[in-house]
Structure formats: structure tokens, C-alpha cells
Design an enzyme around this catalytic site. Sequence first.
Site, short mmCIF file in Angstrom:
data_model
loop_
_atom_site.label_atom_id
_atom_site.label_comp_id
_atom_site.label_asym_id
_atom_site.label_seq_id
_atom_site.Cartn_x
_atom_site.Cartn_y
_atom_site.Cartn_z
CB SER A 8 10.13 -34.96 -40.95
OG SER A 8 11.05 -35.30 -42.00
CB ALA A 10 2.58 -30.61 -38.65
CG ASN A 103 4.16 -19.75 -42.61
OD1 ASN A 103 3.85 -19.77 -43.90
ND2 ASN A 103 3.27 -20.79 -42.31
CE LYS A 185 0.65 -18.95 -45.20
NZ LYS A 185 1.25 -20.60 -45.10
P1 NAD Z 1 6.27 -28.10 -36.85
O1 NAD Z 1 6.69 -28.08 -35.07
O2 NAD Z 1 5.34 -29.14 -36.87
O3 NAD Z 1 7.62 -29.51 -36.78
C1 NAD Z 1 8.68 -27.97 -37.75
C2 NAD Z 1 9.51 -29.18 -36.38
O4 NAD Z 1 9.33 -29.32 -34.86
C3 NAD Z 1 9.93 -30.41 -36.46
O5 NAD Z 1 11.53 -30.98 -36.58
C4 NAD Z 1 9.33 -31.68 -35.23
O6 NAD Z 1 10.22 -32.99 -35.71
C5 NAD Z 1 9.24 -30.70 -34.55
N1 NAD Z 1 8.37 -30.87 -33.56
C6 NAD Z 1 7.33 -31.07 -33.77
N2 NAD Z 1 6.48 -31.11 -32.94
C7 NAD Z 1 7.85 -31.74 -31.43
C8 NAD Z 1 7.23 -32.09 -30.03
N3 NAD Z 1 6.28 -31.67 -29.52
N4 NAD Z 1 9.19 -32.07 -29.23
C9 NAD Z 1 10.77 -31.80 -30.12
N5 NAD Z 1 10.68 -31.66 -31.79
C10 NAD Z 1 8.83 -31.59 -32.31
O7 NAD Z 1 5.98 -27.43 -38.14
P2 NAD Z 1 5.35 -27.35 -38.62
O8 NAD Z 1 4.10 -27.27 -38.66
O9 NAD Z 1 5.47 -28.52 -39.69
O10 NAD Z 1 5.87 -26.34 -40.06
C11 NAD Z 1 7.02 -26.04 -40.62
C12 NAD Z 1 7.09 -24.81 -41.01
O11 NAD Z 1 5.76 -24.53 -41.99
C13 NAD Z 1 6.97 -23.44 -40.29
O12 NAD Z 1 8.02 -22.91 -40.62
C14 NAD Z 1 5.29 -23.26 -39.95
O13 NAD Z 1 5.27 -21.30 -39.97
C15 NAD Z 1 4.58 -23.67 -41.88
N6 NAD Z 1 4.07 -23.84 -42.02
C16 NAD Z 1 2.85 -24.23 -41.46
C17 NAD Z 1 2.13 -24.99 -41.36
C18 NAD Z 1 1.23 -25.93 -40.97
O14 NAD Z 1 -0.29 -25.20 -40.89
N7 NAD Z 1 1.68 -25.98 -39.87
C19 NAD Z 1 1.15 -24.28 -42.98
C20 NAD Z 1 2.10 -23.71 -43.39
C21 NAD Z 1 2.76 -23.15 -42.95
#
Ligand code: NAD
Length: 308
Positions: A8, A10, A103, A185
Site C-alpha cells: 500500500s 502510492a 510496471n 509501457k
Molecule cells: P511505492 O514505492 O509508493 O510503494 C511500493 C512499496 O514501497 C509499498 O509497500 C510502500 O509502502 C513501500 N514504500 C514506499 N516508500 C517507502 C519508504 N519511504 N520507506 C519504506 N517503504 C516505502 O510504489 P508505487 O509508486 O505505488 O508503485 C507500485 C508499482 O506500480 C510499481 O511497479 C510501479 O512501477 C507501478 N506504477 C506506479 C505508478 C506511480 O505513479 N506511482 C504508476 C504506474 C505504475
Amino acid sequence: MKIAIAGSGALGCGFGYHLQKSGEDVTLLDNWEQHIEKISNDGLNITVNGVEDNLKMKMCRPNELNEEMDAIFVFTKSMGLKSMMESIDHIIGPDTKVICLLNGLGHLKTLENYVDKKNIIMGTTVWTAGIDAPGITHFNGQGPVELQNSDPNEKEGALLIVDMLHKSGLNGVYSDNVNYTTWRKACVNGTMNALCALLDSTIEEVFSTSTIDSMLSGIVTEFATVARLQDDIELDIEETITYLKNLAEKVGAHYPSMHQDLANNRPTEIDFLNGAVAEASKRFGIEAPYCQSVTDLIHAKEDIMGIH
Ligand code: NAD
């Protein structure tokens, strides 16, 4: 539906928020202690297309949820998918649908180790999201979220999820060829993301360099070759490059997510993009010098920055 968001960050928070708002029973799962504490105590603070809201949501670590779910959205980074699947094994029942919108390349193979293929739904999304601080996120765009069942006989299950996403405002759309969309993508991420991260520049800056044409042509040609040999997907190289240039004009001022990962001292998903193409090329006995070099350089940058 009983839904878990496995990872959970972004995007996971944005999807969980919309699904709960539309009446689904959502639990956010994560391992980031401060983020869990903040959301459990104060609710999720989320700004969707500039409009701020706060929503009380259930959130815990994966091992603390003890019932089978109807659907699970996985939203880890690519390198976190395997360990997340290991930690949610106990909430996957015989009919639990698992939806993957990460992604990168190769996730279906990973998921097949944990979930019956009939229950796996693959997709892509063009929503964008970020975390401003633990418990505080933003979510932008209009979608769509393209989805397709991995087992050709299971279209009905995918349509149910598409319908649920549609009702929640996430703009779910059924795709007849999600594998193509995934490769396309991956080309965006393998060019814009990787080059902006390496050159520490915005998309606009990278796309105005004198070497952009040969970099795009080299990388996209290697992606297209592996897409054809491995997945029988035909990517039109010229059309893909035109698409990338048009996209760059629209989002030029932006630093893509791989740049942001490095800026936040977090590892990139390069091994699931250019790295995956370089590895697959080796298996097919061909060279992928652009993808291999981009992967090596990104890892070198992670090493220099002490990111593991
Ligand atoms: P994210 O980095 O926000 O979250 C992924 C995980 O990392 C989660 O469990 C989160 O709690 C953890 N996390 C994030 N920041 C942290 C921190 N500072 N300390 C500890 N844990 C942390 O990832 P996302 O952006 O939600 O992306 C998830 C997937 O979706 C990836 O494959 C990404 O490439 C893809 N995606 C993202 C976006 C976007 O705009 N964010 C868009 C399309 C696809």
C-alpha cells in the site's frame, strides 16, 4: 467484495481509497511501520487531482490479516513482489482473484508460483501517484486501468473486476491484448525513466539532446526483438518512437518515477525493464548492448549512492 491491497504505497493507497469509497471492504497491507501507524491512527490523507480528503481505512501487516479475500491487488515494486506473495499465501483461497498492475516484465511467471493461473488478472495503469510523507499520498489522472484474464477461459472474472474499478471511478477497461500494452509501457519506462534517472534530467531535457534518436532507436529495437521472440508481440519500432516523442511533449517538465526512486535513496525497477530485456537477449543468443549498458549504469549509480 473483500479486497486486500498487497503493498500500500502510492498507487496501492489510491486504489484502496477509491474502492472503499465505492463501498468495497478494503484492507491495506504493508510492512512500513510509520505508514501503517499513521494511517491506522489518523486515516489515509490523500489528494486526488488536487482535492484533499481523509478516509479511515483498515491497515495492517500481511501476517495480521487472517481471512481469505475475494480479490487482492498487488502493488509492491517489482523486486518486492515475490516476498509479498510469500507473505499473503494464507489469504489466497481457491477463488481469490489476484490483480497485478506493476510496471515491468516477467510478473506473470512470478505470480504463477503462488496463484492458480485461472485467478490471475494482468494489467497496466496510467494513473500516477506519490507519497509525500507516511500516511499522506497523492493520486492523479483519469486512468484507464486495462485488464485481461491470464487464462483465456476466465474472461467473466476479469469483467467483474473491470466493472468494480469502473464503478469506483478508476476507469477500468477490458483489454484484448494486455501483453502488448505491458510491452509498450515497458518501452516508456525503459527509455524515459531510465535515461532521466541516468542523466539526472527532466523528460524535456533528455528528449532535446543530440543523441536522443539513437538512444530511443537502440533501446526500443532491443525491447521489440525480445517482445517478438519471447511473447510473440509485434511492436512497431517507428510507431513506438513517435508515441514516445509525443508523450515527451505532453509530460516534458516531469522527472519520472525511476529518477524519484534514486532521489529518495530507493532501488529502481531496472532489472524488470532494460535488465529483463538484456537477460532474455542472452537466452536467445543475441546482443542487447543498449539495455545492458543502461542496466549496468543504473546499478553503478545505485552502488555509488549506497542504495541496496
Ligand atoms: P511505492 O514505492 O509508493 O510503494 C511500493 C512499496 O514501497 C509499498 O509497500 C510502500 O509502502 C513501500 N514504500 C514506499 N516508500 C517507502 C519508504 N519511504 N520507506 C519504506 N517503504 C516505502 O510504489 P508505487 O509508486 O505505488 O508503485 C507500485 C508499482 O506500480 C510499481 O511497479 C510501479 O512501477 C507501478 N506504477 C506506479 C505508478 C506511480 O505513479 N506511482 C504508476 C504506474 C505504475
